[in-house]
Design a protein around this motif. Structure first.
Motif, mmCIF file in Angstrom:
data_model
loop_
_atom_site.group_PDB
_atom_site.id
_atom_site.type_symbol
_atom_site.label_atom_id
_atom_site.label_comp_id
_atom_site.label_asym_id
_atom_site.label_seq_id
_atom_site.Cartn_x
_atom_site.Cartn_y
_atom_site.Cartn_z
ATOM 1 N N GLY A 14 0.782 -1.230 0.000
ATOM 2 C CA GLY A 14 0.000 0.000 0.000
ATOM 3 C C GLY A 14 0.810 1.274 0.000
ATOM 4 N N LYS A 15 2.018 1.240 -0.551
ATOM 5 C CA LYS A 15 2.887 2.421 -0.552
ATOM 6 C C LYS A 15 2.588 3.396 -1.680
ATOM 7 C CE LYS A 15 5.279 0.975 2.960
ATOM 8 N NZ LYS A 15 5.253 1.650 4.247
ATOM 9 N N PHE A 16 1.710 2.995 -2.605
ATOM 10 C CA PHE A 16 1.371 3.840 -3.740
ATOM 11 C C PHE A 16 -0.059 4.344 -3.615
ATOM 12 C CE2 PHE A 16 4.372 0.820 -6.134
ATOM 13 C CZ PHE A 16 5.481 1.564 -5.769
ATOM 14 N N ILE A 17 -0.292 5.535 -4.142
ATOM 15 C CA ILE A 17 -1.608 6.158 -4.131
ATOM 16 C C ILE A 17 -2.110 6.210 -5.573
ATOM 17 C CG2 ILE A 17 -2.889 8.267 -3.613
ATOM 18 C CD1 ILE A 17 -0.584 8.885 -1.573
ATOM 19 N N PRO A 18 -3.235 5.559 -5.866
ATOM 20 C CA PRO A 18 -3.764 5.599 -7.238
ATOM 21 C C PRO A 18 -4.108 7.029 -7.651
ATOM 22 C CG PRO A 18 -4.913 3.945 -5.920
ATOM 23 C CD PRO A 18 -4.066 4.758 -4.978
ATOM 24 N N VAL A 19 -3.742 7.372 -8.868
ATOM 25 C CA VAL A 19 -4.102 8.657 -9.465
ATOM 26 C C VAL A 19 -4.586 8.377 -10.879
ATOM 27 C CG1 VAL A 19 -2.568 10.095 -8.058
ATOM 28 C CG2 VAL A 19 -1.704 9.086 -10.157
ATOM 29 N N GLU A 20 -5.037 9.407 -11.539
ATOM 30 C CA GLU A 20 -5.657 9.268 -12.857
ATOM 31 C C GLU A 20 -4.814 8.464 -13.845
ATOM 32 O OE1 GLU A 20 -7.190 12.501 -15.900
ATOM 33 O OE2 GLU A 20 -7.784 12.927 -13.829
ATOM 34 N N GLU A 21 -3.542 8.742 -13.906
ATOM 35 C CA GLU A 21 -2.674 8.124 -14.918
ATOM 36 C C GLU A 21 -1.744 7.056 -14.357
ATOM 37 O OE1 GLU A 21 -2.819 8.721 -18.260
ATOM 38 O OE2 GLU A 21 -4.572 9.952 -17.766
ATOM 39 N N GLY A 22 -2.046 6.482 -13.203
ATOM 40 C CA GLY A 22 -1.174 5.471 -12.627
ATOM 41 C C GLY A 22 -1.179 5.555 -11.122
ATOM 42 N N PHE A 23 -0.036 5.941 -10.542
ATOM 43 C CA PHE A 23 0.057 6.070 -9.091
ATOM 44 C C PHE A 23 1.188 7.014 -8.717
ATOM 45 C CE2 PHE A 23 2.445 2.283 -10.375
ATOM 46 C CZ PHE A 23 3.682 2.524 -9.819
ATOM 47 N N SER A 24 1.143 7.458 -7.481
ATOM 48 C CA SER A 24 2.204 8.280 -6.889
ATOM 49 C C SER A 24 2.392 7.779 -5.463
ATOM 50 C CB SER A 24 1.815 9.762 -6.928
ATOM 51 O OG SER A 24 0.689 9.986 -6.109
ATOM 52 N N THR A 25 3.041 8.567 -4.638
ATOM 53 C CA THR A 25 3.182 8.202 -3.230
ATOM 54 C C THR A 25 3.095 9.476 -2.399
ATOM 55 O OG1 THR A 25 4.412 6.817 -1.662
ATOM 56 C CG2 THR A 25 5.714 8.307 -3.072
ATOM 57 N N HIS A 26 3.181 9.329 -1.095
ATOM 58 C CA HIS A 26 3.097 10.458 -0.178
ATOM 59 C C HIS A 26 4.059 10.190 0.980
ATOM 60 C CE1 HIS A 26 1.385 12.991 3.038
ATOM 61 N NE2 HIS A 26 1.083 13.778 2.023
ATOM 62 N N GLU A 27 4.529 11.260 1.605
ATOM 63 C CA GLU A 27 5.432 11.135 2.750
ATOM 64 C C GLU A 27 4.919 10.164 3.807
ATOM 65 O OE1 GLU A 27 7.075 14.449 4.961
ATOM 66 O OE2 GLU A 27 7.083 15.577 3.091
ATOM 67 N N SER A 28 3.625 10.159 4.017
ATOM 68 C CA SER A 28 3.029 9.314 5.046
ATOM 69 C C SER A 28 3.181 7.823 4.741
ATOM 70 C CB SER A 28 1.551 9.636 5.219
ATOM 71 O OG SER A 28 0.827 9.328 4.035
ATOM 72 N N LYS A 29 3.552 7.480 3.516
ATOM 73 C CA LYS A 29 3.721 6.085 3.113
ATOM 74 C C LYS A 29 5.116 5.556 3.425
ATOM 75 C CE LYS A 29 -0.365 5.650 1.279
ATOM 76 N NZ LYS A 29 -1.341 4.725 1.814
ATOM 77 N N ILE A 30 5.994 6.438 3.897
ATOM 78 C CA ILE A 30 7.379 6.045 4.179
ATOM 79 C C ILE A 30 7.547 5.881 5.686
ATOM 80 C CG2 ILE A 30 9.812 6.664 3.946
ATOM 81 C CD1 ILE A 30 8.961 8.481 1.578
ATOM 82 N N CYS A 31 7.863 4.663 6.117
ATOM 83 C CA CYS A 31 8.057 4.452 7.557
ATOM 84 C C CYS A 31 9.355 5.150 7.983
ATOM 85 C CB CYS A 31 8.076 2.968 7.903
ATOM 86 S SG CYS A 31 9.361 2.011 7.089
ATOM 87 N N ARG A 32 9.397 5.583 9.204
ATOM 88 C CA ARG A 32 10.535 6.372 9.707
ATOM 89 C C ARG A 32 11.210 5.680 10.883
ATOM 90 N NH1 ARG A 32 11.439 9.592 5.556
ATOM 91 N NH2 ARG A 32 9.605 10.784 4.988
#
Length: 79
Positions: A60-78
């Motif tokens: 679940g590290k990717f966020i679906p968007v119109e043309e595929g996917f991206s990610t967000h800082e909140s998806k990266i464990c610290r």
């Protein structure tokens, strides 16, 4: 051979601001880190770029968007 952490790939995605498909992300990873690079995460190691993309998507590290996917800082464990 040095192993690259999956966080570095997620950070690359954030820095680029791009949207990716699985194929375009693998190409971007190969361009940035080299075709023979190996990757690890907190729970897996010795992955190819393709294996890493599959691994990150399954977690679940990717966020679906119109043309595929991206990610967000909140998806990266610290840790």
């Amino acid at each position: 051979m040095t192993s690259i952490h999956g966080h570095d790939v997620l950070n690359m995605m954030l820095e680029s601001g791009e949207q990716y498909t699985e194929r375009s992300l693998i190409q971007a990873i190969d361009l940035r880190f080299g075709n023979n690079a190996r990757f690890h995460t907190c729970s897996a190691e010795n992955m190819t770029a393709g294996e890493l993309v599959t691994f990150l998507a399954a977690r679940g590290k990717f966020i679906p968007v119109e043309e595929g996917f991206s990610t967000h800082e909140s998806k990266i464990c610290r840790h």
